[in-house]
Design a protein around this motif. Structure first.
Motif, short mmCIF file in Angstrom:
data_model
loop_
_atom_site.label_atom_id
_atom_site.label_comp_id
_atom_site.label_asym_id
_atom_site.label_seq_id
_atom_site.Cartn_x
_atom_site.Cartn_y
_atom_site.Cartn_z
N TYR A 28 0.84 -1.21 0.00
CA TYR A 28 0.00 0.00 0.00
C TYR A 28 0.87 1.25 0.00
O TYR A 28 0.61 2.21 -0.74
N SER A 32 0.87 3.99 -2.96
CA SER A 32 0.40 5.35 -2.70
C SER A 32 1.42 6.40 -3.12
O SER A 32 1.06 7.56 -3.30
N LYS A 81 -6.82 -3.92 -1.05
CA LYS A 81 -6.68 -2.49 -0.75
C LYS A 81 -7.52 -2.13 0.47
O LYS A 81 -7.08 -1.35 1.34
N GLU A 85 -5.89 -0.58 3.78
CA GLU A 85 -6.32 0.72 4.29
C GLU A 85 -6.71 0.64 5.77
O GLU A 85 -6.44 1.56 6.54
N ARG A 89 -4.81 2.82 8.46
CA ARG A 89 -5.63 3.75 9.25
C ARG A 89 -5.36 3.58 10.74
O ARG A 89 -5.17 4.57 11.46
N PRO A 145 -6.39 6.92 5.70
CA PRO A 145 -7.34 6.30 4.77
C PRO A 145 -8.76 6.27 5.33
O PRO A 145 -8.97 5.94 6.49
#
Length: 233
Positions: A28, A32, A81, A85, A89, A145
């Protein structure tokens, strides 16, 4: 229909293991920042052998978390994903709590959050987020996120020309995880989100960039400058 505590507990029980979570998180972060994700890169990031990465990716592909594109790069599926996330988070909310409430520096907070993120329930995550005033970013300026997004006009500091003015918006997550000493270096020099900078000189031969941040001038390598995201003035 609102989820019950039982629904949330069942979802949590189906979440990926800590090992797979580390893979999801790394993929991730690379995605990103627009960095191609390949097996060799993951092995370097996670400090494991390439055969170990191959086995893990096969398991993740089997479980519908990742797939390989035509360039042999690892990509997250929608399910992958979503799971990544969730992990990111929690990590970034924990970082906020550790710095804003407990007063830890951002290097220590990042390391501690990495240990805690797998043990925090969704209930605690949501309560912490509300108690912290619904923050939009982690201490390093990276968006949380599901709650915020990166600034649309962000650029890497290394891409600016001489005479440019900008404000630091965030520090690369790659720097956070791969170079904690660099993170400490940036913090000691005040190169943190919100700091305004002027590009004094760009040395294309030596691949360095000299900037003024407040009353201090700092010379950064091109690689280091590329790990700082800014919004041009």
């Amino acid at each position: 229909m609102q989820k019950t505590q039982l629904d949330k507990s069942n979802e949590r029980a189906r979440e990926p293991s800590e090992v797979i979570s580390r893979y999801l998180e790394a993929i991730y972060y690379m995605w990103s920042e627009g960095e191609p994700t390949r097996s060799a890169r993951l092995a370097d990031w996670l400090g494991v052998s390439r055969p170990t990465v191959t086995v893990a990716l096969r398991r993740m592909a089997r479980d519908g978390m990742v797939h390989m594109n035509g360039r042999k790069e690892v990509e997250l599926t929608k399910a992958g994903k979503r799971a990544a996330e969730s992990i990111v988070r929690r990590h970034r909310i924990m970082e906020r709590w550790l710095t804003d409430v407990l007063g830890l520096d951002w290097v220590t907070a990042d390391a501690e959050a990495a240990r805690l993120e797998y043990a925090v329930s969704e209930v605690v995550e949501e309560r912490l987020y509300e108690a912290l005033g619904r923050p939009g970013t982690c201490p390093h300026g990276n968006p949380i996120p599901g709650h915020s997004k990166a600034a649309p006009k962000e650029r890497r500091l290394a891409s600016l020309d001489e005479g440019s003015r900008a404000a630091i918006s965030r520090v690369s997550e790659v720097a956070e995880r791969e170079a904690p000493l660099l993170l400490a270096y940036l913090g000691d020099r005040g190169l943190i989100p919100g700091q305004k900078v002027d590009v004094v000189e760009v040395d294309g031969v030596g691949r360095t960039i000299r900037i003024r941040a407040g009353k201090r001038e700092v010379t950064l390598s091109h690689d280091t400058a590329a790990k700082l995201w800014v919004t041009p003035a």
